[in-house]
Scaffold this active site. Structure first.
Site, PDB file in Angstrom:
ATOM      1  N   ALA A 135      41.273  37.474  39.618  1.00  0.00           N
ATOM      2  CA  ALA A 135      42.622  36.903  39.626  1.00  0.00           C
ATOM      3  C   ALA A 135      43.579  37.352  38.531  1.00  0.00           C
ATOM      4  O   ALA A 135      44.784  37.193  38.681  1.00  0.00           O
ATOM      5  CB  ALA A 135      42.523  35.382  39.606  1.00  0.00           C
ATOM      6  N   ALA A 136      43.076  37.887  37.403  1.00  0.00           N
ATOM      7  CA  ALA A 136      44.006  38.191  36.287  1.00  0.00           C
ATOM      8  C   ALA A 136      44.841  39.429  36.602  1.00  0.00           C
ATOM      9  O   ALA A 136      44.341  40.339  37.250  1.00  0.00           O
ATOM     10  CB  ALA A 136      43.210  38.419  35.006  1.00  0.00           C
ATOM     11  N   PRO A 137      46.105  39.461  36.170  1.00  0.00           N
ATOM     12  CA  PRO A 137      46.772  38.478  35.315  1.00  0.00           C
ATOM     13  C   PRO A 137      47.323  37.249  36.053  1.00  0.00           C
ATOM     14  O   PRO A 137      47.827  36.347  35.410  1.00  0.00           O
ATOM     15  CB  PRO A 137      47.924  39.288  34.718  1.00  0.00           C
ATOM     16  CG  PRO A 137      48.235  40.329  35.744  1.00  0.00           C
ATOM     17  CD  PRO A 137      46.927  40.671  36.390  1.00  0.00           C
ATOM     18  N   GLY A 138      47.265  37.207  37.368  1.00  0.00           N
ATOM     19  CA  GLY A 138      47.633  35.963  38.035  1.00  0.00           C
ATOM     20  C   GLY A 138      48.783  36.059  39.018  1.00  0.00           C
ATOM     21  O   GLY A 138      49.265  35.029  39.506  1.00  0.00           O
ATOM     22  N   LYS A 140      48.838  36.975  42.115  1.00  0.00           N
ATOM     23  CA  LYS A 140      48.535  36.420  43.439  1.00  0.00           C
ATOM     24  C   LYS A 140      48.149  34.944  43.346  1.00  0.00           C
ATOM     25  O   LYS A 140      48.458  34.162  44.231  1.00  0.00           O
ATOM     26  CB  LYS A 140      47.469  37.266  44.125  1.00  0.00           C
ATOM     27  CG  LYS A 140      48.006  38.688  44.364  1.00  0.00           C
ATOM     28  CD  LYS A 140      47.065  39.612  45.039  1.00  0.00           C
ATOM     29  CE  LYS A 140      47.663  40.999  45.174  1.00  0.00           C
ATOM     30  NZ  LYS A 140      47.737  41.750  43.901  1.00  0.00           N
ATOM     31  N   GLU A 158      38.431  34.976  36.724  1.00  0.00           N
ATOM     32  CA  GLU A 158      38.542  36.333  36.170  1.00  0.00           C
ATOM     33  C   GLU A 158      37.311  36.603  35.314  1.00  0.00           C
ATOM     34  O   GLU A 158      36.969  35.815  34.445  1.00  0.00           O
ATOM     35  CB  GLU A 158      39.836  36.460  35.352  1.00  0.00           C
ATOM     36  CG  GLU A 158      39.939  37.702  34.509  1.00  0.00           C
ATOM     37  CD  GLU A 158      39.795  39.021  35.280  1.00  0.00           C
ATOM     38  OE1 GLU A 158      40.343  39.151  36.387  1.00  0.00           O
ATOM     39  OE2 GLU A 158      39.094  39.922  34.774  1.00  0.00           O
ATOM     40  N   ASP A 203      41.029  40.385  45.519  1.00  0.00           N
ATOM     41  CA  ASP A 203      41.955  41.473  45.174  1.00  0.00           C
ATOM     42  C   ASP A 203      41.176  42.331  44.176  1.00  0.00           C
ATOM     43  O   ASP A 203      41.251  42.112  42.976  1.00  0.00           O
ATOM     44  CB  ASP A 203      43.226  40.870  44.561  1.00  0.00           C
ATOM     45  CG  ASP A 203      44.284  41.924  44.297  1.00  0.00           C
ATOM     46  OD1 ASP A 203      44.444  42.823  45.132  1.00  0.00           O
ATOM     47  OD2 ASP A 203      44.957  41.849  43.248  1.00  0.00           O
ATOM     48  N   CYS A 256      44.654  48.177  45.504  1.00  0.00           N
ATOM     49  CA  CYS A 256      45.882  48.956  45.337  1.00  0.00           C
ATOM     50  C   CYS A 256      45.491  50.426  45.256  1.00  0.00           C
ATOM     51  O   CYS A 256      45.883  51.135  44.349  1.00  0.00           O
ATOM     52  CB  CYS A 256      46.680  48.490  44.124  1.00  0.00           C
ATOM     53  SG  CYS A 256      45.763  48.549  42.587  1.00  0.00           S
TER      54      CYS A 256
HETATM   55  N1  SAM Z   1      44.819  39.641  41.618  1.00  0.00           N
HETATM   56  C1  SAM Z   1      45.367  40.040  40.343  1.00  0.00           C
HETATM   57  C2  SAM Z   1      46.854  39.798  40.353  1.00  0.00           C
HETATM   58  O1  SAM Z   1      47.446  39.748  41.424  1.00  0.00           O
HETATM   59  O2  SAM Z   1      47.435  39.612  39.262  1.00  0.00           O
HETATM   60  C3  SAM Z   1      44.995  41.467  40.011  1.00  0.00           C
HETATM   61  C4  SAM Z   1      43.512  41.679  40.015  1.00  0.00           C
HETATM   62  S1  SAM Z   1      42.977  43.270  39.496  1.00  0.00           S
HETATM   63  C5  SAM Z   1      43.397  44.245  40.824  1.00  0.00           C
HETATM   64  C6  SAM Z   1      41.243  43.119  39.620  1.00  0.00           C
HETATM   65  C7  SAM Z   1      40.579  42.220  38.603  1.00  0.00           C
HETATM   66  O3  SAM Z   1      39.167  42.228  38.859  1.00  0.00           O
HETATM   67  C8  SAM Z   1      40.746  42.659  37.161  1.00  0.00           C
HETATM   68  O4  SAM Z   1      41.363  41.633  36.422  1.00  0.00           O
HETATM   69  C9  SAM Z   1      39.323  42.920  36.662  1.00  0.00           C
HETATM   70  O5  SAM Z   1      39.095  42.492  35.332  1.00  0.00           O
HETATM   71  C10 SAM Z   1      38.489  42.109  37.631  1.00  0.00           C
HETATM   72  N2  SAM Z   1      37.084  42.635  37.759  1.00  0.00           N
HETATM   73  C11 SAM Z   1      36.558  43.751  37.212  1.00  0.00           C
HETATM   74  N3  SAM Z   1      35.256  43.851  37.513  1.00  0.00           N
HETATM   75  C12 SAM Z   1      34.938  42.791  38.260  1.00  0.00           C
HETATM   76  C13 SAM Z   1      33.743  42.327  38.864  1.00  0.00           C
HETATM   77  N4  SAM Z   1      32.596  43.010  38.770  1.00  0.00           N
HETATM   78  N5  SAM Z   1      33.793  41.164  39.534  1.00  0.00           N
HETATM   79  C14 SAM Z   1      34.948  40.470  39.644  1.00  0.00           C
HETATM   80  N6  SAM Z   1      36.104  40.868  39.101  1.00  0.00           N
HETATM   81  C15 SAM Z   1      36.104  42.004  38.423  1.00  0.00           C
END
Ligand code: SAM
Length: 551
Positions: A135-138, A140, A158, A203, A256
């Site tokens: 979810a980070a940075p948030g 969505k 996250e 995501d 993305c």
């Molecule tokens: N959904 C967020 C938004 O809209 O602001 C963006 C999310 S970003 C594309 C993907 C996130 O997945 C990152 O914050 C990353 O730290 C986290 N991530 C990395 N490895 C992961 C794992 N093994 N399991 C779950 N999340 C992971």
């Protein structure tokens, strides 16, 4: 932009003649956009506009557009277009919306248009149980919360601790009340939440090819090895997500990136895990995903060959996926896929519990908060769950009591009674709803129906109300941002164009005369911004030190 040769060949294999327009699109400026936060405007004078976004959009959409245009104009930005898939989303040109007091008040979230599409297909509704797994940075999560209108449960997770802190701050800034922010691995979370969620968004972390225009690092870090690494990680994450989805629930997977190993191949793997494709309608410029893309890029780079069994699912993939290419839409590159799980969601209500129990507050723990609620919060009552249960045994009595509770003097009586002692868990009713509980000296409000939190690594377990000091209650910044001036007895407005608004978010106290001593909810043009405490001609600033913006 200097693109990797292998990357170029792979994209050419998928796009054919369109490749040149794709590369040209990468040279253009990224599209800038904001999403108006309905949680803030619904509680301000602009309520009618927020309502319009969620009611008859056809006939009232214009109001929201005017409202967004006025908001953007305050930041010197010019609204250019509606985002087709998000009624609250608008692209803009110029200006500095990220540096305006409205940003700190959570009036909008800056988010590029394509990134708003997965939540549009998730279609969150008030009252649902929803998980945002990565979810980070948030961006969505705050979009999901804005559609839930404070009702239901949003677990926003996250894995990375630092990023989870940023997520938690964005949840706070947007005034979200019904959210549990967790910092866990997907496999840890699925041990607790098996079959729990009505809707899940994944995501996923990806190779970021769709962000090349915005992020130079994504260009220089690209490698085929990283695409493969991301693809394997995505499959691992999706396995856990499927476990956590309730029968009949909906899952949206998004990236993305354009790499089909991270897009169509993951969609195919979800079908193999037993998920059903959910037929989606595409907006102008979106195109359906295509399982052939995997074969095409493999051929282009001689990396391998497509598994024959994938042919059979070509039709399923084409109906439940969308590709957003930057030369076809006004936004960055994105992929999304929508699935359901067999079963009937209506049978799930109340069936699934999770480990652990929220520890309710004890008798006498919240005296100082009760005083604060009595003097400051309008239409909030502290009630004892045990009393509520007794009342519920007589339905007609309940109706009468509910009517009585609307009256201020009954509210005071209820608050006083609970100061003497409580038999069950203490709850808030009225404009703030949920169960009171404590973490050390921090007082929280768990949204109605919130799962237990034992065994979870939680960053924000519901709405942080404030700190119970020895004999007083200090309200939290989260509470300020979740309240509107209609909810409180004392508020003080700062014009967003004024020096005072900038001084306030810079941490300065303000000289003002003629106010009553005590807490004030500081607003900017009616939007809540933080706390100040008045005494001796000064509104003492309580804007959190870590969030201060010095100009
Ligand atoms: N959904 C967020 C938004 O809209 O602001 C963006 C999310 S970003 C594309 C993907 C996130 O997945 C990152 O914050 C990353 O730290 C986290 N991530 C990395 N490895 C992961 C794992 N093994 N399991 C779950 N999340 C992971």
């Amino acid at each position: 932009m200097s693109l990797d040769k292998i990357f170029q060949n792979r994209i050419k294999a998928m796009l054919g003649d369109e490749y040149d327009s794709f590369e040209k699109a990468l040279e253009k400026e990224p599209v800038k956009a904001v999403r108006i936060n309905a949680l803030k405007c619904i509680k301000s004078e602009s309520k009618a506009n927020a309502d319009a976004a969620y009611s008859d959009n056809e006939s009232n959409g214009g109001n929201l557009k005017n409202y967004a245009s006025d908001i953007l104009a305050k930041t010197d930005a010019k609204l250019s277009k509606n985002i087709a898939w998000e009624p609250n989303g608008f692209s803009y040109e110029g200006g500095t919306p990220g540096k305006h007091p409205y940003h700190e008040a959570g009036v909008y979230y800056i988010q590029e248009p394509s990134a708003m599409s997965p939540v549009a297909y998730l279609d969150p509704k008030p009252g649902e149980k929803i998980l945002d797994l990565c979810a980070a940075p948030g961006g969505k999560s705050t979009q999901i919360a804005s559609r839930m209108m404070g009702k239901g449960i949003l677990v926003t997770n996250e894995i990375d601790k630092k990023r989870a802190q940023i997520l938690s701050l964005n949840v706070e800034r947007c005034g979200i009340r019904n959210t549990l922010v967790t910092n866990m691995r997907p496999d840890q979370l699925s041990e607790v939440f098996e079959g729990y969620f009505d809707k899940i968004l994944v995501d996923a972390p990806c190779s970021g090819e769709g962000m090349f225009r915005k992020n130079d690092e994504a260009v220089s870090n690209w490698s085929i090895e990283n695409v493969e690494l991301c693809a394997n990680r995505q499959t691992d994450i999706l396995k856990e997500a499927v476990k956590m989805l309730a029968p009949g629930g909906k899952l949206v997977y998004s990236t993305c990136t354009f790499a089909p190993e991270e897009d169509e191949l993951q969609a195919a793997r979800l079908l193999n895990m037993g998920m059903k494709p959910f037929k989606i309608n595409l907006f102008e410029g979106m195109i359906p995903g295509d399982i052939e893309n995997i074969q095409k890029v493999y051929k282009a780079t001689e990396a391998g060959s497509m598994n024959a069994e994938l042919d059979e699912i070509a039709e399923s993939i084409s109906i439940c996926t969308a590709r957003l290419w930057p030369h076809k839409i006004k936004g960055e590159g994105h992929f999304l896929a929508v699935f359901t799980k067999d079963g009937d969601i209506s049978l799930n209500a109340g069936l699934y519990g999770v480990n652990g129990k929220v520890k309710a507050v004890k008798q006498g723990d919240v005296d100082a908060f009760a005083d604060f609620a009595e003097n400051f919060l309008k239409n909030v009552q502290i009630v004892d769950e045990a009393d509520m249960a007794a009342e519920a045994s007589n339905a007609s009595e309940v109706a009468e009591t509910a009517a009585k509770k609307q009256k201020g003097k009954d509210q005071k009586k209820a608050n006083k009674k609970n100061k003497k002692g409580s038999k069950g868990a203490l709850k808030l009713t009225g404009s703030l709803k949920g169960t009171l509980f404590m973490f050390g000296e921090q007082l929280y409000l768990a949204p109605e129906g919130m799962p237990g939190i034992n065994g979870l690594s939680v960053m924000r377990p519901g709405l942080h109300l404030g700190t119970m000091k020895k004999d007083r209650f200090e309200p939290s910044h989260s509470l300020a941002l979740a309240l509107s001036k209609e909810d409180v007895a004392y508020s003080y407005n700062l014009d967003s164009d004024s020096q005072d608004a900038m001084k306030f978010i810079g941490g300065e106290s303000l000289r003002v005369s003629g106010l009553d001593n005590g807490w004030y909810l500081i607003t900017t043009d009616g939007y809540s911004l933080g706390w100040a405490k008045y005494a001796g001609g000064t509104l003492k600033n309580h804007y959190p030190k870590g969030l201060r913006i010095y100009t």
